[in-house]
Design an enzyme around this catalytic site. Structure first.
Site, PDB file in Angstrom:
ATOM      1  CE  LYS A   1      -4.419  -1.844   1.293  1.00  0.00           C
ATOM      2  NZ  LYS A   1      -5.356  -2.163   2.361  1.00  0.00           N
TER       3      LYS A   1
ATOM      4  NE  ARG B   1      -7.762  -8.313   0.818  1.00  0.00           N
ATOM      5  CZ  ARG B   1      -7.360  -7.601  -0.239  1.00  0.00           C
ATOM      6  NH1 ARG B   1      -6.332  -6.787  -0.123  1.00  0.00           N
ATOM      7  NH2 ARG B   1      -7.982  -7.716  -1.387  1.00  0.00           N
TER       8      ARG B   1
HETATM    9  N1  HH2 Z   1      -7.526  -3.795   0.940  1.00  0.00           N
HETATM   10  C1  HH2 Z   1      -7.884  -3.841  -0.356  1.00  0.00           C
HETATM   11  C2  HH2 Z   1      -9.002  -4.593  -0.758  1.00  0.00           C
HETATM   12  N2  HH2 Z   1      -9.722  -5.300   0.139  1.00  0.00           N
HETATM   13  N3  HH2 Z   1     -10.088  -5.995   2.374  1.00  0.00           N
HETATM   14  C3  HH2 Z   1      -9.737  -5.960   3.666  1.00  0.00           C
HETATM   15  N4  HH2 Z   1     -10.447  -6.656   4.576  1.00  0.00           N
HETATM   16  N5  HH2 Z   1      -8.664  -5.227   4.115  1.00  0.00           N
HETATM   17  C4  HH2 Z   1      -7.896  -4.486   3.260  1.00  0.00           C
HETATM   18  O1  HH2 Z   1      -6.938  -3.813   3.718  1.00  0.00           O
HETATM   19  C5  HH2 Z   1      -8.243  -4.497   1.866  1.00  0.00           C
HETATM   20  C6  HH2 Z   1      -9.364  -5.282   1.447  1.00  0.00           C
HETATM   21  C7  HH2 Z   1      -7.079  -3.104  -1.372  1.00  0.00           C
HETATM   22  O2  HH2 Z   1      -6.033  -3.901  -1.867  1.00  0.00           O
HETATM   23  P1  HH2 Z   1      -6.075  -4.671  -3.268  1.00  0.00           P
HETATM   24  O3  HH2 Z   1      -7.211  -5.661  -3.282  1.00  0.00           O
HETATM   25  O4  HH2 Z   1      -4.746  -5.243  -3.541  1.00  0.00           O
HETATM   26  O5  HH2 Z   1      -6.309  -3.529  -4.323  1.00  0.00           O
HETATM   27  P2  HH2 Z   1      -7.576  -3.116  -5.199  1.00  0.00           P
HETATM   28  O6  HH2 Z   1      -8.659  -2.694  -4.278  1.00  0.00           O
HETATM   29  O7  HH2 Z   1      -7.055  -1.991  -6.057  1.00  0.00           O
HETATM   30  O8  HH2 Z   1      -7.995  -4.309  -6.010  1.00  0.00           O
END
Ligand code: HH2
Length: 277
Positions: free
Chosen positions: A222, A256
């Site tokens: 992040k 995660r």
């Molecule tokens: N962060 C993201 C998405 N879902 N869910 C939880 N519970 N906690 C988090 O910190 C979280 C989440 C964002 O990360 P990512 O899925 O890699 O990115 P994107 O939303 O751009 O797909």
């Protein structure tokens, strides 16, 4: 401490690794890499081989500025991947805020609903409450729109406010008949927070732990890590590993992550060094 989910009662005596599978064109780190069903299914298999305890599969990026797919598009992206993931022997989670997507995923046998909007969107709470045993992750986000959440986020006391929000959502779930053993909480690193807010939350994690539920943290790649190190998302592996270990050290029971193999290795060393369970 256990996390009750549809098919798995996950023992949280040791920290667990949730591997991220983004079936999206525009996720901030891995957008487009696993958009095709075959690529996403292969990625699920890879992450299980690397030691993932849970697969978290999402069809919508929460990156500010990302294009929201239609409900049907989101279902078409994630459902064939979820169905395959459910055959791999680990717990499977769907990362969505939409009741229709949750419903389709739970019908396919998915174990966990992971909602960055903490079941605030119409019908979401009802879908989870109507299910006998699925797990749920309630995450804090300032407002409910990633498009605007990073516009000058303000808190008087970020830890107290995130804690109050999660407490209120947990109580709402309990009133709807969802047993506490099904619920984990997440302060939502990067969701309507400045880097300083994110670090304050990390340092105050014990105050969130006092809510009595397992905590899940998502630091992987992040931007707060980029601000600290001056590195682009592709070069934030070391910082992500350190953040995952630090989160576990501060009490998180699930991390995660995008980098499952590296995180599992780091946690094995942490464990053998006598730090935690
Ligand atoms: N962060 C993201 C998405 N879902 N869910 C939880 N519970 N906690 C988090 O910190 C979280 C989440 C964002 O990360 P990512 O899925 O890699 O990115 P994107 O939303 O751009 O797909």
């Amino acid at each position: 401490m256990f996390w009750q989910t549809t098919r798995h009662r996950i023992d949280l005596a040791r920290p667990r690794v949730m591997g991220i599978v983004n079936v999206t064109p525009d996720s901030f780190f891995d957008g487009g890499r696993h958009l095709a069903t075959d690529a996403a299914r292969a990625h699920c298999e890879r992450l299980v081989g690397e030691g993932a305890d849970i697969l978290d599969i999402g069809g919508e990026s929460t990156r500010p500025g990302a294009q929201a797919p239609s409900v049907q598009e989101e279902i078409d992206r994630v459902l064939p991947v979820l169905e395959h993931a459910c055959t791999l022997g680990v717990a499977v989670s769907v990362d969505t805020s939409r009741a229709e997507v949750m419903q389709a995923a739970l019908r396919a046998g998915v174990d966990i609903v992971n909602d960055v909007r903490a079941l605030r969107w119409p019908g979401a709470l009802d879908v989870v409450a109507a299910h006998a045993s699925c797990g749920v992750c309630l995450m804090h986000m300032l407002g409910d729109e990633p498009a605007s959440m990073q516009q000058a986020p303000r808190y008087d006391d970020v830890v107290a406010e995130v804690r109050a929000f999660l407490h209120e959502r947990l109580a709402m779930l309990e009133r709807a008949g969802v047993a506490k053993m099904r619920v984990v909480l997440d302060p939502g690193i990067g969701f309507g927070k400045t880097p300083e807010h994110n670090w304050t939350l990390m340092q105050g994690l014990d105050q969130l732990q006092a809510l009595g539920q397992p905590l899940l943290l998502g630091w992987s790649r992040k931007s707060t890590l980029g601000v600290l190190t001056g590195r682009a998302a592709a070069d934030r592996l070391a910082a992500s590993l350190a953040a995952a270990l630090a989160a576990v050290q501060r009490g998180a029971r699930i991390v995660r992550v995008h980098d499952v193999a590296a995180t599992a290795d780091a946690l094995a060393v942490w464990h053998h060094a006598g730090l935690g369970a």
